[in-house]
Design a protein around this motif. Structure first.
Motif, PDB file in Angstrom:
ATOM      1  N   SER A   1       0.661   7.263   4.158  1.00 37.16           N
ATOM      2  CA  SER A   1       0.288   5.860   4.364  1.00 37.16           C
ATOM      3  C   SER A   1       0.704   4.986   3.187  1.00 37.16           C
ATOM      4  N   GLY A   2       0.932   3.698   3.474  1.00 38.26           N
ATOM      5  CA  GLY A   2       1.268   2.788   2.389  1.00 38.26           C
ATOM      6  C   GLY A   2       1.927   1.516   2.862  1.00 38.26           C
ATOM      7  N   TRP A   3       2.713   0.920   1.967  1.00 41.77           N
ATOM      8  CA  TRP A   3       3.297  -0.393   2.171  1.00 41.77           C
ATOM      9  C   TRP A   3       4.698  -0.436   1.574  1.00 41.77           C
ATOM     10  N   VAL A   4       5.595  -1.197   2.192  1.00 43.73           N
ATOM     11  CA  VAL A   4       6.915  -1.432   1.619  1.00 43.73           C
ATOM     12  C   VAL A   4       7.052  -2.929   1.366  1.00 43.73           C
ATOM     13  N   TRP A   5       7.467  -3.272   0.149  1.00 43.55           N
ATOM     14  CA  TRP A   5       7.461  -4.643  -0.330  1.00 43.55           C
ATOM     15  C   TRP A   5       8.870  -5.098  -0.722  1.00 43.55           C
ATOM     16  N   LEU A   6       9.146  -6.365  -0.478  1.00 38.70           N
ATOM     17  CA  LEU A   6      10.244  -7.062  -1.144  1.00 38.70           C
ATOM     18  C   LEU A   6       9.605  -7.918  -2.215  1.00 38.70           C
ATOM     19  N   ALA A   7      10.031  -7.724  -3.460  1.00 35.39           N
ATOM     20  CA  ALA A   7       9.382  -8.398  -4.575  1.00 35.39           C
ATOM     21  C   ALA A   7      10.422  -8.960  -5.530  1.00 35.39           C
ATOM     22  N   LEU A   8       9.994  -9.931  -6.318  1.00 35.87           N
ATOM     23  CA  LEU A   8      10.802 -10.428  -7.425  1.00 35.87           C
ATOM     24  C   LEU A   8      10.304  -9.739  -8.684  1.00 35.87           C
ATOM     25  N   ASP A   9      11.183  -9.014  -9.338  1.00 39.89           N
ATOM     26  CA  ASP A   9      10.817  -8.208 -10.503  1.00 39.89           C
ATOM     27  C   ASP A   9      11.758  -8.559 -11.645  1.00 39.89           C
ATOM     28  N   GLY A  10      11.241  -9.309 -12.606  1.00 40.72           N
ATOM     29  CA  GLY A  10      12.064  -9.707 -13.740  1.00 40.72           C
ATOM     30  C   GLY A  10      13.251 -10.567 -13.340  1.00 40.72           C
ATOM     31  N   GLY A  11      13.074 -11.422 -12.354  1.00 38.36           N
ATOM     32  CA  GLY A  11      14.137 -12.308 -11.913  1.00 38.36           C
ATOM     33  C   GLY A  11      15.103 -11.704 -10.915  1.00 38.36           C
ATOM     34  N   ARG A  12      14.845 -10.459 -10.507  1.00 36.41           N
ATOM     35  CA  ARG A  12      15.751  -9.768  -9.592  1.00 36.41           C
ATOM     36  C   ARG A  12      14.962  -9.234  -8.400  1.00 36.41           C
ATOM     37  N   LEU A  13      15.544  -9.273  -7.220  1.00 36.19           N
ATOM     38  CA  LEU A  13      14.887  -8.724  -6.049  1.00 36.19           C
ATOM     39  C   LEU A  13      14.828  -7.203  -6.121  1.00 36.19           C
ATOM     40  N   ALA A  14      13.716  -6.655  -5.636  1.00 35.64           N
ATOM     41  CA  ALA A  14      13.545  -5.203  -5.598  1.00 35.64           C
ATOM     42  C   ALA A  14      12.760  -4.836  -4.345  1.00 35.64           C
ATOM     43  N   VAL A  15      13.064  -3.686  -3.776  1.00 31.19           N
ATOM     44  CA  VAL A  15      12.280  -3.118  -2.685  1.00 31.19           C
ATOM     45  C   VAL A  15      11.479  -1.971  -3.274  1.00 31.19           C
ATOM     46  N   VAL A  16      10.155  -2.052  -3.150  1.00 35.29           N
ATOM     47  CA  VAL A  16       9.276  -1.030  -3.726  1.00 35.29           C
ATOM     48  C   VAL A  16       8.244  -0.624  -2.675  1.00 35.29           C
ATOM     49  N   ASP A  17       7.680   0.570  -2.847  1.00 33.28           N
ATOM     50  CA  ASP A  17       6.606   0.994  -1.960  1.00 33.28           C
ATOM     51  C   ASP A  17       5.372   1.317  -2.772  1.00 33.28           C
ATOM     52  N   THR A  18       4.210   1.160  -2.138  1.00 37.54           N
ATOM     53  CA  THR A  18       2.945   1.537  -2.755  1.00 37.54           C
ATOM     54  C   THR A  18       2.219   2.455  -1.786  1.00 37.54           C
ATOM     55  N   HIS A  19       1.431   3.361  -2.339  1.00 37.00           N
ATOM     56  CA  HIS A  19       0.738   4.359  -1.524  1.00 37.00           C
ATOM     57  C   HIS A  19      -0.676   3.911  -1.187  1.00 37.00           C
ATOM     58  N   ASP A  20      -1.097   4.245   0.007  1.00 32.28           N
ATOM     59  CA  ASP A  20      -2.465   4.013   0.457  1.00 32.28           C
ATOM     60  C   ASP A  20      -2.845   2.538   0.257  1.00 32.28           C
ATOM     61  N   GLY A  21      -3.833   2.258  -0.617  1.00 32.29           N
ATOM     62  CA  GLY A  21      -4.240   0.879  -0.853  1.00 32.29           C
ATOM     63  C   GLY A  21      -3.507   0.214  -2.001  1.00 32.29           C
ATOM     64  N   GLY A  22      -2.455   0.828  -2.513  1.00 37.24           N
ATOM     65  CA  GLY A  22      -1.711   0.238  -3.620  1.00 37.24           C
ATOM     66  C   GLY A  22      -1.223  -1.160  -3.272  1.00 37.24           C
ATOM     67  N   THR A  23      -1.257  -2.053  -4.251  1.00 40.54           N
ATOM     68  CA  THR A  23      -0.988  -3.460  -3.987  1.00 40.54           C
ATOM     69  C   THR A  23      -0.196  -4.088  -5.128  1.00 40.54           C
ATOM     70  N   LEU A  24       0.476  -5.187  -4.815  1.00 40.99           N
ATOM     71  CA  LEU A  24       1.116  -6.000  -5.848  1.00 40.99           C
ATOM     72  C   LEU A  24       0.300  -7.252  -6.138  1.00 40.99           C
ATOM     73  N   ALA A  25      -0.950  -7.277  -5.688  1.00 43.64           N
ATOM     74  CA  ALA A  25      -1.795  -8.466  -5.845  1.00 43.64           C
ATOM     75  C   ALA A  25      -1.990  -8.865  -7.300  1.00 43.64           C
ATOM     76  N   HIS A  26      -1.961  -7.892  -8.198  1.00 38.38           N
ATOM     77  CA  HIS A  26      -2.278  -8.172  -9.600  1.00 38.38           C
ATOM     78  C   HIS A  26      -1.212  -7.595 -10.536  1.00 38.38           C
ATOM     79  N   GLN A  27      -0.002  -7.444 -10.019  1.00 37.65           N
ATOM     80  CA  GLN A  27       1.083  -6.893 -10.821  1.00 37.65           C
ATOM     81  C   GLN A  27       2.006  -8.007 -11.325  1.00 37.65           C
ATOM     82  N   ALA A  28       2.893  -7.648 -12.249  1.00 39.20           N
ATOM     83  CA  ALA A  28       3.846  -8.631 -12.768  1.00 39.20           C
ATOM     84  C   ALA A  28       4.868  -9.014 -11.711  1.00 39.20           C
ATOM     85  N   GLN A  29       5.167  -8.091 -10.805  1.00 36.62           N
ATOM     86  CA  GLN A  29       6.085  -8.403  -9.709  1.00 36.62           C
ATOM     87  C   GLN A  29       5.435  -9.425  -8.769  1.00 36.62           C
ATOM     88  N   THR A  30       6.244 -10.334  -8.248  1.00 37.08           N
ATOM     89  CA  THR A  30       5.747 -11.287  -7.250  1.00 37.08           C
ATOM     90  C   THR A  30       6.139 -10.788  -5.864  1.00 37.08           C
TER      91      THR A  30
END
Length: 209
Positions: free
Chosen positions: A123-152
């Protein structure tokens, strides 16, 4: 306390990509349960009245895993509803330029997004995020979130089975392909990107009235 946000469209608005049956079960049962448990645990831990983003960060810092998982899932789902639209249009402008820079174009971004989501184990999530000015595709497991991370976070797709199993059975890859092609909310992604670059506020979970 926090409240379950309403869907920004009708239950059937995303058909045939996502059925009304899936939306009712996903929003009214799964998401609602996460919100209820978050409110219960936040009250027990003395975090009543905090924003959901603050609850997530505090739960993680305290090692309160049950609260973190439910709060993060409450945030992720609310963000996920906003990442879908029945009125999809292709990305343009700065977002398209960054997709070209990071992946070689929108088709290559699609391939990467689908691959990461389809290959994600369990289970998890796949994200498109802005990371240090560059686009990145990242995944998080279970309840993992980008709500409070440096990535937007710009977009997210839910790859828990309850997001797609009623419509696609075990075929997560087809779900991701159709999701990207038909309901991904690129206008919202562009708003998030602009906020990350100093052009307004990024999305936040609304407090209860």
């Amino acid at each position: 306390m926090i409240k379950l946000p309403p869907l920004p469209y009708a239950y059937e608005a995303l058909e045939p990509t996502v059925s009304a049956t899936t939306m009712r079960t996903h929003h009214d049962k799964h998401h609602a349960k996460y919100v209820d448990v978050t409110n219960q645990l936040a009250a027990e831990k003395g975090l009543e009245g905090r924003s959901l983003e603050e609850i997530i960060a505090e739960a993680e810092s305290r090692g309160e895993r049950k609260l973190f998982n439910n709060a993060a899932q409450s945030w992720n789902h609310a963000f996920f509803w906003t990442c879908m639209t029945p009125d999809r249009r292709d990305p343009s402008g700065e977002l398209l330029r960054l997709a070209q820079e990071a992946f070689g174009g929108l088709d290559e971004l699609r391939a990467r997004f689908v691959q990461v989501g389809a290959d994600h184990f369990a289970s998890g999530w796949v994200w498109l995020a802005l990371d240090g000015g560059r686009l990145a595709v990242v995944d998080t497991h279970d309840g993992g979130t980008l709500a409070h991370q440096a990535q937007t976070p710009l977009l997210v797709c839910d790859v828990w089975e309850h997001a797609y199993y009623l419509d696609y059975k075990q075929d997560r890859k087809t779900f991701l392909e159709r999701w990207f092609d038909t309901v991904a909310n690129w206008q919202f992604a562009e708003t998030q990107l602009a906020a990350a670059q100093g052009g307004g506020e990024a999305w936040r979970f609304e407090r209860a009235a």
